[in-house]
Design a protein around this motif. Structure first.
Motif, short mmCIF file in Angstrom:
data_model
loop_
_atom_site.label_atom_id
_atom_site.label_comp_id
_atom_site.label_asym_id
_atom_site.label_seq_id
_atom_site.Cartn_x
_atom_site.Cartn_y
_atom_site.Cartn_z
N GLY A 33 9.21 -27.66 -0.19
CA GLY A 33 10.69 -27.02 0.23
C GLY A 33 11.03 -26.69 1.68
O GLY A 33 11.78 -27.01 2.28
N TRP A 34 9.92 -26.17 2.30
CA TRP A 34 9.99 -25.70 3.58
C TRP A 34 10.02 -26.95 4.59
O TRP A 34 10.79 -26.95 5.57
CB TRP A 34 8.58 -24.96 4.07
N ASN A 35 9.55 -28.03 4.33
CA ASN A 35 9.56 -29.06 5.02
C ASN A 35 10.65 -30.37 4.44
O ASN A 35 10.56 -31.38 4.62
CB ASN A 35 8.14 -29.94 5.16
N TYR A 36 11.52 -29.73 3.52
CA TYR A 36 12.43 -30.74 2.85
C TYR A 36 13.38 -31.63 4.12
O TYR A 36 13.65 -30.96 5.20
CB TYR A 36 13.24 -29.79 2.12
N PRO A 37 13.69 -32.58 3.82
CA PRO A 37 14.43 -33.41 4.91
C PRO A 37 15.49 -33.22 5.06
O PRO A 37 16.42 -32.41 4.21
CB PRO A 37 14.44 -34.89 4.25
N ASN A 38 15.94 -33.07 6.22
CA ASN A 38 17.41 -32.59 6.61
C ASN A 38 17.33 -30.98 6.70
O ASN A 38 18.53 -30.46 6.89
CB ASN A 38 18.71 -32.98 6.02
N MET A 39 16.49 -30.35 6.63
CA MET A 39 16.39 -28.57 6.45
C MET A 39 15.37 -28.38 7.62
O MET A 39 14.44 -29.35 7.90
CB MET A 39 15.58 -28.12 5.30
N PHE A 64 20.88 -25.48 1.91
CA PHE A 64 20.12 -26.00 0.82
C PHE A 64 21.01 -26.09 -0.50
O PHE A 64 20.82 -27.03 -1.25
CB PHE A 64 18.95 -25.37 0.76
N LYS A 65 21.28 -24.72 -0.70
CA LYS A 65 21.86 -24.84 -2.26
C LYS A 65 23.36 -25.53 -2.21
O LYS A 65 23.40 -26.44 -3.14
CB LYS A 65 22.39 -23.22 -2.53
N GLY A 66 23.93 -25.86 -1.09
CA GLY A 66 25.19 -26.63 -1.01
C GLY A 66 24.58 -27.97 -1.30
O GLY A 66 25.36 -28.99 -1.92
N MET A 67 23.78 -28.58 -0.68
CA MET A 67 23.32 -29.78 -0.57
C MET A 67 22.42 -30.39 -1.52
O MET A 67 22.48 -31.48 -2.20
CB MET A 67 22.59 -30.50 0.87
N TYR A 68 21.51 -29.63 -2.09
CA TYR A 68 20.50 -30.13 -3.11
C TYR A 68 20.45 -29.14 -4.18
O TYR A 68 19.35 -28.45 -4.56
CB TYR A 68 19.18 -30.30 -2.42
N SER A 69 21.60 -28.78 -5.08
CA SER A 69 21.59 -27.77 -5.97
C SER A 69 20.86 -28.02 -7.27
O SER A 69 20.48 -27.23 -7.79
CB SER A 69 23.00 -27.53 -6.27
N THR A 70 20.44 -29.38 -7.29
CA THR A 70 19.52 -29.53 -8.43
C THR A 70 17.89 -29.50 -8.39
O THR A 70 17.28 -29.20 -9.18
CB THR A 70 19.73 -31.02 -8.84
N GLN A 71 17.69 -29.36 -6.92
CA GLN A 71 16.13 -28.81 -6.57
C GLN A 71 16.07 -27.64 -7.01
O GLN A 71 15.62 -26.73 -5.91
CB GLN A 71 15.92 -29.20 -5.32
#
Lengths: 319, 295
Positions: free
Chosen positions: B77-83, B251-258
């Motif tokens: 999660g910490w190193n997620y792309p674009n985050m 993060f919630k906005g872009m990858y809400s399924t994660q």
């Protein structure tokens, strides 16, 4: 004789010296005093008073930041009160939220404090358990509660399934979205609980003992000592709670985006959209001022009402 | 939390013959245990969800514990792309430290002035400070936003930091003033006789003596900045400049399924708050109480 006159004149000299000294001390105190409070004086002028005046001016203008403000008199207020269909809707949503979450929070927090005001083993541990949710950052709790209330995979629906209640989309239905946010706000009643606990512990034991000698039972003690003695604390929490509830934003912004069907379209969310979504800075300023006046009136009303139900120990010093 | 110095009652001390007392005792315990479970459940759920596999989250009814404890969710999660979690943590810490310094210095200076120096106009200014607590932030927000836009402060940390140095918050001034008022005058007078100036008295006597309140103010400030969402949302626009709170929202906005990764990141944001609570609970509780009762 001469010696007396001598002392008198020297006394005078001392007196004038002292008064000169106090005068310089007075002046010095004034200068030093203002130097010490200078940060907040400047802060109030630059970051509060100045912007307040500007905001009042903007509220009478049409202003989109890019071009300079155009004076339209009461235009924004008229649009707001008579034409904008969402204005009264957002007021309604916010009021319903404030007048349910705040009283429920006070009652819940108070009952919790009563429960946790007993001298039993492990009480400190239980108090901590109830307090912990209040330190959770708002964004984290918004993310968490969205998931808890998820219609398909949420924990709350799982709990209801045990009772054979079919899954329900709490945040997805207009009827339940707002009540769900109220429910979520009750997760934070630990904050009020701590305050009431301190209040309960501040009630002198002697009051209870005296009443017991007079033959009062526990119910009497509760109604005639505990409740009256706690009213000032409840009053303060009511005022602060309402002011806070009128300004709810993050839950609506993160969890529901004001929906569904504007069921959670809080006042501050509408203001935010007007200002930073549509760049209607004039309209947003009018909304901000209306909120400010509303909070002021509300607070005054609650203060007025306090003479009827808030008990102050020393009646004369009642400010 | 607050440790009772008085005698506490345990199961062994209950006189079981008096059924009323025993009933009440057991009933209280049941309520307290059930209540605690309900209150801690969401956090517990956040933690276990953060360790689950993506597929495991999408089952109904949900499993209580993860099948395998996926600790790797945290680094993933910490190193997620674009985050930019590293950057966001750095930003949040930088803002927090700058704000804390500003609040402590500024509010204690002002509080000393209000508490210990008599001068004309003092009470009026103090009332103004108190009144500003009631003022909804949105009233001043729009002109400030316009002004910051003019001087090029938007999308910088300045709007979040600089204003704090001007007073450090009305509530903090109020809290510190209450405390300063109770410091014995003799200490101050002795220092004045020794030729100490006010600034030295403030620094060498008042600040060291008020460590508990300063700690409470520091903790509240830390909490406030760490949790702040509205300020960063309005003033920061470039994702690299976000704070953690804004980052998690992104993060919630872009990858809400994660969901597990999102829970992991949210949980990481909760940990420092719980940690701080356990170190400073005494000060915090006292501050909360002061704010709720002595007003």
């Amino acid at each position: 004789m001469t010696s007396i006159a001598g002392t008198a004149s020297s006394q005078n000299r001392v007196k004038s010296f002292v008064s000169a000294l106090t005068a310089t001390k007075h002046r010095r105190d004034t200068i030093e005093g203002y130097l010490f409070i200078l940060p907040v004086v400047l802060g109030l002028l630059i970051f509060t008073l100045g912007p307040m005046v500007a905001s009042l001016y903007f509220s009478f203008t049409k202003f989109d930041i890019l071009s300079s403000p155009i004076w339209i008199g009461l235009g924004n207020y008229i649009t707001m009160f008579t034409q904008d269909q969402y204005f009264w809707l957002s007021c309604k949503v916010t009021l319903i939220y404030a007048f349910t979450s705040v009283p429920l929070g006070i009652i819940g927090g108070f009952m919790l404090a009563l429960l946790l005001n007993q001298k039993v083993k492990g009480i400190a541990f239980f108090r901590t358990c109830f307090y912990i949710p209040t330190v959770v950052p708002a964004i984290a709790s918004a993310v968490l509660w969205s998931w808890l209330m998820n219609p398909d995979y949420g924990l709350i629906n799982a709990a209801l399934a045990i009772l054979h209640i079919p899954p329900y989309s709490f945040l997805g239905q207009p009827e339940t979205a707002l009540p769900s946010l109220v429910l979520m706000s009750l997760w934070g009643i630990g904050g009020g609980m701590v305050i009431y606990l301190a209040g309960l512990q501040g009630i002198p034991e002697s009051l209870y003992e005296a009443a017991k000698i007079d033959g009062a039972n526990e119910w009497d003690l509760f109604w005639h000592i505990t409740i009256p003695m706690m009213t000032p604390t409840v009053f303060f929490n009511l005022v602060m709670g309402l002011i806070g509830a009128f300004q709810v934003f993050i839950q609506a912004f993160v969890m529901t985006s004001g929906g569904p069907l504007h069921a959670t379209y809080f006042y501050n969310l509408m203001l935010y959209e007007r200002a930073f979504g549509f760049l209607q800075m004039g309209m947003a300023s009018s909304m901000a001022w209306f909120l400010c006046v509303f909070i002021l009136v509300m607070t005054l009303l609650v203060f007025r009402s306090s003479t009827f139900w808030v008990f102050y120990e020393t009646g004369e010093e009642n400010q | 939390m607050t440790e009772d110095r008085e005698v506490t009652i345990g199961f062994g001390d209950i006189s079981w013959r008096r059924s009323g007392q025993a009933f009440r005792f057991i009933f209280s315990y049941i309520l307290m245990i059930a209540g605690s479970l309900v209150f801690l459940m969401p956090l517990f759920w956040m933690f276990t969800t953060s360790l689950k596999d993506q597929s495991e989250v999408y089952t109904f009814p949900p499993d209580f514990f993860p099948k395998t404890w996926l600790w790797s969710n945290f680094p993933n999660g910490w190193n997620y792309p674009n985050m930019y979690f590293n950057q966001w943590l750095g930003n949040t810490l930088f803002i927090t430290i700058m704000v804390m310094v500003g609040v402590l210095l500024s509010s204690s200076l002002c509080a000393y002035g209000f508490a210990r120096i008599k001068f004309p106009g003092r009470d009026i200014w103090f009332m103004a400070v108190l009144a500003s607590i009631m003022l909804p932030g949105t009233v001043t927000l729009i002109p400030l936003y316009v002004a910051y836009a003019r001087i090029g402060w938007l999308d910088t940390f300045n709007p979040l930091i600089i204003p704090v140095y001007f007073g450090g918050g009305a509530f903090n001034i109020f809290l510190l003033r209450q405390f300063f008022k109770n410091i014995p005058v003799e200490l101050e007078e002795a220092a004045i006789l020794d030729g100490a100036g006010r600034l030295r008295i403030w620094w060498e006597i008042f600040l060291p003596l008020s460590r508990p309140v300063l700690a409470a103010v520091a903790v509240f400030t830390f909490q406030g900045v760490w949790n702040d969402f509205y300020g960063p949302l309005i003033f920061l626009t470039t994702p690299e400049k976000y704070t953690l709170a804004l980052g998690i929202n992104m993060f919630k906005g872009m990858y809400s399924t994660q969901v597990p990764l999102m829970m992991a990141m949210s949980f990481l944001m909760v940990i420092p708050m719980i940690f701080v609570f356990f170190i400073a609970q005494r000060q915090m509780i006292r501050g909360v109480i002061l704010s709720g009762i002595k007003a």
